[in-house]
Motif scaffolding. Sequence first.
Motif, PDB file in Angstrom:
ATOM      1  N   LEU A 179     -22.250 -18.346  19.150  1.00  0.00           N
ATOM      2  CA  LEU A 179     -20.876 -17.881  19.307  1.00  0.00           C
ATOM      3  C   LEU A 179     -20.155 -17.855  17.964  1.00  0.00           C
ATOM      4  O   LEU A 179     -19.442 -16.911  17.632  1.00  0.00           O
ATOM      5  CB  LEU A 179     -20.116 -18.791  20.270  1.00  0.00           C
ATOM      6  N   VAL A 231     -31.053 -19.766  24.572  1.00  0.00           N
ATOM      7  CA  VAL A 231     -30.094 -18.878  25.230  1.00  0.00           C
ATOM      8  C   VAL A 231     -30.655 -18.378  26.556  1.00  0.00           C
ATOM      9  O   VAL A 231     -29.958 -18.375  27.584  1.00  0.00           O
ATOM     10  CB  VAL A 231     -29.740 -17.690  24.311  1.00  0.00           C
ATOM     11  N   PHE A 243     -24.757 -13.099  26.288  1.00  0.00           N
ATOM     12  CA  PHE A 243     -24.622 -12.244  25.108  1.00  0.00           C
ATOM     13  C   PHE A 243     -25.202 -10.864  25.390  1.00  0.00           C
ATOM     14  O   PHE A 243     -26.147 -10.712  26.169  1.00  0.00           O
ATOM     15  CB  PHE A 243     -25.354 -12.843  23.902  1.00  0.00           C
ATOM     16  N   THR A 244     -24.619  -9.859  24.724  1.00  0.00           N
ATOM     17  CA  THR A 244     -25.205  -8.525  24.693  1.00  0.00           C
ATOM     18  C   THR A 244     -25.501  -8.172  23.243  1.00  0.00           C
ATOM     19  O   THR A 244     -24.772  -8.583  22.332  1.00  0.00           O
ATOM     20  CB  THR A 244     -24.245  -7.483  25.297  1.00  0.00           C
ATOM     21  N   ARG A 245     -26.573  -7.465  23.023  1.00  0.00           N
ATOM     22  CA  ARG A 245     -26.962  -7.093  21.660  1.00  0.00           C
ATOM     23  C   ARG A 245     -26.242  -5.820  21.236  1.00  0.00           C
ATOM     24  O   ARG A 245     -26.093  -4.887  22.015  1.00  0.00           O
ATOM     25  CB  ARG A 245     -28.472  -6.893  21.565  1.00  0.00           C
ATOM     26  N   LEU A 294     -24.898 -10.286  18.067  1.00  0.00           N
ATOM     27  CA  LEU A 294     -24.809 -10.701  19.454  1.00  0.00           C
ATOM     28  C   LEU A 294     -23.339 -10.791  19.847  1.00  0.00           C
ATOM     29  O   LEU A 294     -22.571 -11.527  19.241  1.00  0.00           O
ATOM     30  CB  LEU A 294     -25.490 -12.055  19.663  1.00  0.00           C
ATOM     31  N   THR A 295     -22.958 -10.050  20.869  1.00  0.00           N
ATOM     32  CA  THR A 295     -21.573 -10.032  21.332  1.00  0.00           C
ATOM     33  C   THR A 295     -21.459 -10.890  22.584  1.00  0.00           C
ATOM     34  O   THR A 295     -22.184 -10.665  23.563  1.00  0.00           O
ATOM     35  CB  THR A 295     -21.123  -8.595  21.651  1.00  0.00           C
ATOM     36  N   PRO A 296     -20.573 -11.887  22.581  1.00  0.00           N
ATOM     37  CA  PRO A 296     -20.448 -12.738  23.767  1.00  0.00           C
ATOM     38  C   PRO A 296     -19.846 -11.982  24.936  1.00  0.00           C
ATOM     39  O   PRO A 296     -18.957 -11.139  24.764  1.00  0.00           O
ATOM     40  CB  PRO A 296     -19.522 -13.866  23.301  1.00  0.00           C
ATOM     41  N   THR A 297     -20.329 -12.284  26.121  1.00  0.00           N
ATOM     42  CA  THR A 297     -19.771 -11.705  27.333  1.00  0.00           C
ATOM     43  C   THR A 297     -18.481 -12.445  27.695  1.00  0.00           C
ATOM     44  O   THR A 297     -18.147 -13.488  27.123  1.00  0.00           O
ATOM     45  CB  THR A 297     -20.763 -11.811  28.491  1.00  0.00           C
ATOM     46  N   ALA A 300     -19.275 -15.940  28.631  1.00  0.00           N
ATOM     47  CA  ALA A 300     -19.510 -16.830  27.489  1.00  0.00           C
ATOM     48  C   ALA A 300     -18.196 -17.311  26.896  1.00  0.00           C
ATOM     49  O   ALA A 300     -18.043 -18.493  26.554  1.00  0.00           O
ATOM     50  CB  ALA A 300     -20.336 -16.105  26.427  1.00  0.00           C
TER      51      ALA A 300
END
Length: 297
Positions: A18, A41, A53-55, A60-63, A66
Amino acid sequence: MADAPPSWDLYRSFLAILRDGSLSGAARSLGLAQPTLGRHVLELEHRLKISLFTRSQAGLTPTAAALELRPYAEALEASAHALLRVASGSQDEVRGTVRLTASEVISIEVLPPILAELRHAHPGLVIELVVSNRNEDLLRRDADIAVRMVQPTQRALVAKRIGAIELGLHAHPAYLARAGKPRTAADLAQHAVVGFDQPSLFARGLTIGNHAVTREMFSLRADNDLAQLAAIRAGYGIGVCQVPLGRRAPGLVRILPSVFSVPLECWVAMHEDQRATLRCRVVFDALVEGLSAYLKT
């Protein structure tokens, strides 16, 4: 039999990703291999049955899930660190770790000699210094002891008022030799003045004479207190400085003391449970003594 809850290692890896935004950055900060973090993870997502997370091209972008979990994971982190600090100490000797938080100016300009003397007297002490103008949560154990510039309001805290640190306008002698010394508040309009960019709650109530302090008054704007202090010391112009700091050699010259004098409260606080911990009591008492002496300089 119910599944065991996720281990702290999984949450620690989650927080590192994060904060760093990538597996590689998190791996460096934790000293772990990227595949290990990736497995952590995946296992945490499996245990919690959510996607964290999404790539993307940025990493990595937190949802949303998250981000919602983050404060709870940070609370676990604070508790884990507090547990280790408690375990590192002893009830009958001054040793172990004490986590201390204070503002930028107090941490950099005031505490070092106090902490150096404390270390000389108690070489078994380890100090973790959190430099932040934010009030860390002592009840959540983000720190053991805090030096605060406002009166603590939370219950279950032991707090000692040190006194009021006077703030005043100051300038370097070299600047005054070039620009002259203002005699009235109105004269400041002809001078280079150092101040904030975005006003804090404290700064919004400041006045010089009968005039409210606004960012338009400043020819150098910075929201970092240390940057402002460095500019004043370098001779950029006139700005706000703690009066005891201004007296230190090489000294600054105080400007218009009858027009601008603001008291800044100073408190030392810790959780009441820490009174039973010898190392915390020793650090607390040393801070009270050292900061009281600073106010008298």
